[in-house]
Design an enzyme around this catalytic site. Structure first.
Site, PDB file in Angstrom:
ATOM      1  N   LYS A 167       0.856  -1.197   0.000  1.00 57.49           N
ATOM      2  CA  LYS A 167       0.000   0.000   0.000  1.00 57.49           C
ATOM      3  C   LYS A 167       0.881   1.233   0.000  1.00 57.49           C
ATOM      4  O   LYS A 167       1.985   1.223   0.562  1.00 57.49           O
ATOM      5  CB  LYS A 167      -0.908   0.026   1.237  1.00 57.49           C
ATOM      6  N   HIS A 178       4.091  -1.130 -18.994  1.00 58.26           N
ATOM      7  CA  HIS A 178       2.773  -0.619 -18.603  1.00 58.26           C
ATOM      8  C   HIS A 178       2.051  -1.545 -17.621  1.00 58.26           C
ATOM      9  O   HIS A 178       0.992  -1.180 -17.098  1.00 58.26           O
ATOM     10  CB  HIS A 178       1.914  -0.351 -19.839  1.00 58.26           C
TER      11      HIS A 178
END
Length: 558
Positions: A183, A252
């Site tokens: 996170k 990506h």
């Protein structure tokens, strides 16, 4: 021992007999002792649960330390599953050695492995300089890459990102997504910055993560979270691909939640809310649980309240409304609205886009008091952590609490809900729709082809050949003297005749994932006599899966 690390406090050793006959019957439902058969619940009884709680997590009952809170929930699950883990070990060790191995691996699982704290300057549009703080926590690398969102909030702290990273580890395990938990947070209020300044902050934060080895398609893959979305993810992908990842064909895949043009996937924006809907649907259609709650199965006659009208709250509301449930209340940080006749999600969304707030919505009145305590069947806290506490839990009227947010319920509130016979569908299962579809997007980026593209025409032609074959067979059997015998596809088949689109595949995969995980949680709750304690059942499942990876991989250099 791992339980001492969490300072587990056994809140009560009293048996059912000490609580009276009603509590004794309900205690049997929740299973006071492992291996004790559960009794059939009697109407009107309120189950009373007594589980292991972390003393460190509950020392501040209304505002516990978030990471200790998650550790406390982990301890509850670990205390229940430890014996099974020892029993299932296929090694030539004696009982004591096996138990030491299990406890050792559980100690490895529990802590947060890495926390990166960053400070970097940006030049604002007015020419002034500001130092921005940011964090990225990686809880576990038992599976790589690590996965977890990036949030922009002034409340971001080390404790928060550690807690959310650990939840991501268990969340991924619950829904069988092969990622470790992570996170990130940037300590800003995005409303105080221009778009140009937010782009500078996002791109610089990406570079700082890259320099420290905290981002990459096979290392750590961020995603949207509070106050971030497709735009920020696009900036991250472009920054990484244009710099450190310029030689990487999979660059990506360094982030998910991107726009379609940047390698995103159809269905990602609504994924978490759609997952909340599927999670509620799986449990509300289970007659055995509804009989305990005194409710009828199905969504048709149910009312619900949503706290938080962001991405998760909006899409949860949309899908529940579409399938027959009635939204009677919506709460935001600046106030709440109420209409017992129902609130239309599309109308409310349009109003908020135009006015910037849900307050003043003409088809609802302002709700005085806490929307969490409003009268409804289903409560969906979809805002931030620690919203349901010891203070307000006794006044919650909902029979089902569906945790759309991460960590909205404190341990003390969780205990109160169990005692009050309220079902809590836990966060580590219910809001896993986002990471599930992020996994699909990540796979799409690695495969460099959208789902269904290679099979659309083949499936369409095959289906038409099938229909023609049926028609010709009928005409050979019955003849053409009455004319041809057209075989016409139904409307439903016509919609699918060309095969599944990317969105169809994403929606189907998400629904299957949520259904399978719900069944696993139900089986575990039944196996260990946990009754309505679905959170502990989910943690047991997560711990078993993470433990298996560590145990079978081995611990290096010990």
């Amino acid at each position: 021992m791992y339980r001492r690390l969490g300072e587990v406090l056994l809140l009560s050793r009293a048996g059912p007999a000490a609580l009276g006959s009603a509590a004794a019957d309900s205690a049997a439902l929740l299973g006071w002792a492992r291996g004790q058969p559960s009794a059939v619940p009697q109407p009107g009884l309120t189950p009373v649960a007594r589980r292991h709680y972390s003393e460190a997590a509950t020392d501040r009952e209304d505002d516990p330390n978030f990471f200790k809170m998650v550790e406390g929930f982990f301890d509850r699950g670990a205390s229940i599953v430890e014996d099974k883990l020892v029993e299932d070990l296929k090694t030539r060790e004696n009982e004591e050695q096996k138990r030491n191995r299990v406890r050792g691996i559980l100690r490895i699982i529990k802590p947060c492995n890495h926390v990166l704290s960053l400070s970097f300057p940006i030049r604002r549009d007015d020419g002034s300089w500001e130092v921005i703080e940011g964090y990225r926590a990686q809880h576990s690398q038992h599976r790589t890459p690590c996965k977890g969102g990036i949030r922009y909030s002034t409340d971001v702290s080390v404790d928060e990102v550690k807690a959310l990273a650990s939840l991501m580890t268990y969340k991924c395990a619950v829904v069988d997504v092969p990622f470790g938990g992570a996170k990130a947070g940037v300590k800003i209020n995005p409303k105080n910055y221009t778009d140009n300044e937010l782009e500078k902050i996002t791109r610089r934060f990406t570079m700082e993560l890259a320099k420290k080895g905290f981002i990459g398609p096979g290392i750590d893959v961020p995603a949207p979270d509070m106050s971030t979305g497709e735009r920020e993810m696009s900036w991250i992908a472009d920054t990484y691909a244009s710099t450190i990842g310029h030689y990487d064909i999979n660059a990506h895949a360094c982030v998910t939640g991107k726009p379609i043009s940047q390698g995103g996937i159809h269905g990602r924006i609504s994924a978490t809310g759609r997952g909340v809907f599927h999670g509620i649907e799986n449990f509300i259609n289970e007659a055995s649980y509804m009989s305990i709650l005194g409710m009828t199965p199905g969504l048709g006659d149910k009312t619900f309240v949503v706290q938080g009208f962001g991405n998760v709250g909006l899409h949860s509301m949309r899908y529940l409304h579409r399938f027959g449930a009635k939204c009677v209340g919506v709460g935001e940080s600046d106030g709440s609205i109420w209409n017992p006749d129902g609130i239309d999600p599309k109308e409310l969304e349009d109003f908020k886009l135009q006015h910037g707030s849900i307050l003043g919505f003409p088809k609802a009145k302002v709700y005085e008091g806490s929307i969490l305590e409003a009268d409804c069947d289903i409560l969906i806290p979809a805002a931030s952590e620690k919203q349901l506490t010891k203070s307000n839990a006794p006044r919650v009227k909902a029979k089902i609490i569906a945790e759309g947010a991460n960590g909205p319920t404190t341990p003390e509130a969780d205990k109160i809900f169990l005692e009050r016979n309220i079902m809590v569908i836990p966060d580590l299962y219910l809001n896993a729709g986002g990471v599930t579809v992020s996994y699909f997007e990540w796979l799409k980026n690695l495969n460099h082809v959208s789902y269904g593209r290679l099979t659309f025409k083949y499936e369409r032609d095959s289906n038409y050949h099938l229909l023609m074959s049926v028609q010709e067979s009928l005409e050979r059997k019955f003849g053409k003297h009455g004319g041809t015998i057209p075989v016409v596809p139904t409307a439903e088949f016509q919609d699918r005749i060309s095969g599944a689109s990317e969105k169809d595949i994403v929606h189907s995969g998400l629904a299957y994932t949520m259904e399978r995980s719900a069944r696993q949680i139900m089986r575990t709750a039944m196996k260990y006599n946990l009754g309505l304690d679905l959170r502990t059942a989910a943690y047991v499942n997560a711990i078993e899966k993470v433990f298996k990876v560590y145990n079978e991989a081995g611990v290096t250099f010990t």
